[in-house]
Design an enzyme around this catalytic site. Structure first.
Site, PDB file in Angstrom:
ATOM      1  N   SER A 705      39.337  37.247  33.686  1.00 21.76           N
ATOM      2  CA  SER A 705      38.003  36.786  33.323  1.00 21.76           C
ATOM      3  C   SER A 705      38.098  35.436  32.599  1.00 21.76           C
ATOM      4  CB  SER A 705      37.300  37.846  32.478  1.00 21.76           C
ATOM      5  OG  SER A 705      35.930  37.586  32.374  1.00 21.76           O
ATOM      6  N   ASP A 778      32.507  42.045  42.545  1.00 16.89           N
ATOM      7  CA  ASP A 778      32.350  41.690  41.133  1.00 16.89           C
ATOM      8  C   ASP A 778      30.893  41.314  40.851  1.00 16.89           C
ATOM      9  OD1 ASP A 778      32.528  40.787  38.551  1.00 16.89           O
ATOM     10  OD2 ASP A 778      34.162  39.386  38.913  1.00 16.89           O
ATOM     11  N   HIS A 812      34.548  43.823  38.538  1.00 23.59           N
ATOM     12  CA  HIS A 812      35.163  42.834  37.655  1.00 23.59           C
ATOM     13  C   HIS A 812      36.535  43.299  37.177  1.00 23.59           C
ATOM     14  CE1 HIS A 812      35.266  39.361  35.114  1.00 23.59           C
ATOM     15  NE2 HIS A 812      35.393  40.086  34.020  1.00 23.59           N
TER      16      HIS A 812
END
Length: 841
Positions: A705, A778, A812
């Site tokens: 991330s 995601d 994610h």
């Protein structure tokens, strides 16, 4: 196309777009294309394109299938403990269950619950006493347990079971465990509606629960029209409505029909004998919360107009109080669509918010309302007001407190005592106050004020216990003249992290240290068992022992073990874990956790190939940025796709090296993001090399991330690393133009900062191999898979070395056994190829 997309389908369609971004590209385009073609021919093999999942090397593969330690859940009366069996990684078939994505939510249309839910697979109960045997709770085969709720009297535990055994028996059921008999029974058929979260809440005593269920005879979902009835049109006319990037929003009339179909629920009361009684009409129910005395219901419902720009939680919502006959007796608030909240941090929607019941009163509403128009960018003497209104809700609301910062929470104590807190992002300041709800004219008393990132200055958090109605209230002792509360502190200090328990006296603000962890372990308070805190529950762990629960008698200074969990991954018992400290070039102290393989000796074995796993943070003060907030004595075992699995392959791991991005005073942290990032990485590398653990020719940078964003930037703006791995990141900040992470300026406010921070715009400087991994599904705000696709296209078009792995059905983070195993395989292969052998090349 291969299911596991190693994206070689993207050729040079992107070159024409990149020419506008990189002035030198027209001269180099032909050469870059030739180089990329040569690399593609050399690097891509038929085996790479086979649509099969790879398994990581041993012992990683076998470690992934080890059953995790159970989660424990203690009853409110501290007499019972539930052990919840956690599953190993689920198969990808479970992720392949149907999904309906609408209004920013993902639900399972078969179960009317969350999509890809996490569930426990077993349950045991035991008395909270030493050597107490655990009894397994009999449940149907393959249970999926969620939404656990203790009754206020601790006699029962409610939970849901998700069933998918047959078309007519698919859905979510309500079950209840009788603690005394250790017997569980089903209360409802599989018709609960859990699309908005936990579907049930307890009423007092033996009255049962209130729940939301599907409507009777709901029929089949609405089908989209095969023929469009017209275009989808949106317009704007000068109304400022910034919004950060969201996914899965409403797009057309069919989506609106699906929202009505799946989110309309019927409120009911469910008795402990399984009798189901409707409570009023069905609606788009957001929440249904009984008052502490059980005589009233606070119902919130969504309503039109819906929005195609923001997710469901910002839709119009109405709050009403109902009596137990489901008649509306009071409308608390009817909030408009919140699609124009300013993006400045601490901005909030207009109108009453955080509406709930006071925990210390039988039936008193409270709510918060912005006094500054909800805009944190405007100057204001007061930001929020805290209001209350007791049953029967006919009086005028009473203002209990006004905050100078944004309201951050309330802990109710009793009629004349509550604690309230406020905080402000721009200055990183927080305050906690003592207020008198019975007499709001009494001046609030300041209990704590600090930089909320200053862990050393924290006095701890107030300890709570079940109040007179079973809801959590302050753990208060003594009379009105000598009242005390207890503070549970994290205990961060320059010497390490040592949690503590203090007694706080309201009369003079003095504190008394009752207990503090010590030694080479990490021990923290779980709960207080008696009025004077002489008996407490603590949890202790060490680098070689998992967290276990102990009953501590402070006066006698003895303890009794209540659990005895063993290390599930004994291979890691002899790994070397150390909290290391070093200094950045500007004098700022930094720290990280260094992991080394078992029996490793740098003098005997020489430097190891090393991976740095990173995630930077923003600060407003150097003092807070340099603090030690990690414990070296935590029990740490890898799970999911942890980089600590690399220890088994002969790598050293520097985990979470602090990389503070500081902006003191009026300076914005991100205006010097690149410079501070690089100097922090240089300090970490210099330390590792000087220590003899690593050499400069075998270093890799990695993150997930915002950490992936960091890794790509460090490859672009330094030559410290031989390779990188970036997972589920965002690389072009112009695609998140209304703010990201801690940045609350828009792209148009600070275009230079957005551009300089984006590794996409420096893709021509990424001259080290970069492995890019992203979940194809995601839906995290800002990290759309397109971010990774575009960076890969840029590197490929510029002749760099990159590999892009897209994981089907993953979000994610990565959940399935197949995807997690493959991610670890990719990481090991990439590092072995580009880092481990780099010293000999």
């Amino acid at each position: 196309m291969s299911q596991l997309l190693v994206t070689d389908i993207f050729r040079f369609a992107s070159i024409t777009c990149l020419i506008a971004l990189f002035p030198s590209l027209p001269v180099l385009a032909q050469q870059a294309e030739q180089q990329a073609d040569q690399q593609a021919n050399q690097q891509v093999t038929p085996q790479d394109n086979q649509p099969t999942w790879k398994n990581p090397p041993d012992p990683i593969a076998s470690m992934l299938d080890v059953e995790p330690l159970p989660r424990t859940l203690i009853s409110p009366d501290n007499q019972w403990m539930i052990e919840l069996v956690r599953p190993a990684l689920p198969p990808i078939e479970q992720l392949a269950e149907p999904v309906v994505a609408i209004a920013g939510r993902k639900i399972n249309p078969d179960t009317w619950g969350p999509s890809r839910e996490f569930a426990y697979i077993g349950m045991r109960i035991r008395a909270l006493a030493p050597d107490s045997p655990a009894r397994t709770i009999a449940l149907p085969a393959n249970p999926r347990i969620r939404n656990l709720r203790w009754s206020h009297d601790s006699r029962h535990l409610a939970f849901t079971l998700t069933r998918d055994t047959a078309p007519n028996n698919t859905g979510i059921e309500l079950w209840v465990l009788d603690v005394a008999t250790a017997q569980a029974r089903q209360l409802t058929p599989p018709r609960l509606s859990a699309v908005n979260g936990s579907p049930c809440d307890w009423l007092p005593g033996s009255q049962g629960l209130v729940c939301t269920t599907r409507r009777e005879n709901v029929g089949t979902p609405p089908e989209p029209s095969p023929i469009p009835t017209g275009p989808v049109i949106e317009s704007t006319a000068g109304r400022v409505a910034p919004a950060r990037t969201y996914t899965n929003l409403l797009q057309n009339a069919h989506n609106e029909a699906l929202l009505d179909y799946y989110f309309t629920a019927q409120p009911v009361q469910v008795s402990l004998s399984g009798e189901i009684t409707p409570l009023g009409e069905a609606g788009l129910i957001r929440n249904l919360l009984p008052s502490p005395d059980g005589k009233w219901l606070l119902r919130s419902t969504y309503h039109r107009p819906f929005s195609y720009q923001v997710p469901l939680y910002r839709f119009p919502v109405r709050y009403e109080v109902l009596d137990r006959n489901a008649r509306v007796v009071h409308t608390v608030a009817d909030l408009d669509l919140a699609d124009n909240i300013p993006i400045v941090r601490d901005s909030v929607r207009l109108g009453r918010r955080i509406i709930s019941w006071r925990a210390d009163q039988p039936a008193t509403l409270f709510w918060v309302e912005a006094l500054d128009g909800g805009d944190a960018g405007k100057s204001a003497s007061f930001r929020d007001g805290l209001w209350s209104l007791p049953a029967p809700f006919t009086a005028e609301p009473e203002l209990l407190w006004r905050s100078q910062f944004r309201f951050a929470g309330v802990t109710w104590g009793k009629d004349n005592l509550a604690l309230v807190s406020e905080r402000w992002f721009k200055s990183r300041q927080t305050r906690r106050w003592q207020i008198n709800p019975t007499n709001p004219e009494t001046s609030p008393r300041l209990i704590e004020e600090r930089d909320y990132q200053d862990a050393y200055a924290s006095i701890g958090n107030p300890v709570t216990k079940p109040g007179p109605y079973g809801w959590s209230t302050l753990h208060l002792e003594g009379d009105r003249g000598d009242e005390t509360m207890y503070l549970d502190g994290y205990g961060a200090s320059p010497e390490g992290v040592f949690p503590f328990l203090d007694r706080y006296r309201f009369a003079d603000g003095s504190t008394e240290r009752l207990w503090q962890a010590e030694g080479e372990n990490y021990t923290y308070l779980d709960r207080i068992l008696d009025a004077e805190a002489t008996q407490i529950l603590i949890r202790r762990q060490s680098p070689s022992q998992p967290s276990n629960l102990y009953r501590l008698d402070r006066q006698r200074n003895n303890e009794a073990a209540l659990t005895d969990y063993a290390d599930p991954l004994a291979w890691y018992a002899n790994t070397q874990k150390e909290l290391v400290q070093y200094t950045r070039a500007d004098g700022l102290p930094l720290n990280a956790t260094l992991y080394l393989p078992p029996n490793y000796d740098p003098k005997r074995d020489g430097p190891l190939p090393t991976l740095l796993w990173v995630y930077p943070r923003e600060f407003k003060s150097r003092e807070a940025a340099g603090q030690v907030t990690k414990s070296a004595y935590r029990f740490t075992r890898p799970q999911m796709d942890s980089v600590l699995f690399l220890l088994t392959q002969g790598y050293a791991v520097l985990h979470s090296p602090t990389m503070p991005i500081i902006g003191e005073g009026e300076q914005k942290p991100n205006d010097t993001y690149i410079e501070q990032l690089v100097t922090s990485a240089e300090a970490a590398v210099d330390y590792l090399v000087a220590r003899g653990v690593s050499d400069r020719n075998r270093l890799a940078i990695s993150g997930h991330s915002y950490g992936a964003f960091t890794a790509a930037n460090l490859l672009a703006h330094s030559d410290l690393f031989q390779a990188g791995i970036a997972r589920s990141g965002a690389y072009n900040r112009s695609l998140t133009p209304f703010g990201f992470q801690g940045e609350d300026r828009t792209f148009w406010d600070a275009p230079e900062t957005y551009t300089q921070m984006s590794p996409f715009f420096a893709a021509d400087q990424i001259n080290e191999p970069l492995l890019l991994i992203h979940g194809a599904d995601d839906s995290n705000s800002g990290t759309f898979p397109m971010q990774t696709e575009r960076l890969y296209e840029a590197i490929r078009g510029l002749g760099g070395t990159a590999r892009y792995v897209s994981l089907p059905m993953e979000g994610h983070s990565y959940r399935s056994r197949e995807a997690v195993g493959h991610v670890l395989w990719e990481m090991v292969q990439w590092l072995d190829q580009h880092v481990k052998g780099a010293g000999e090349q």
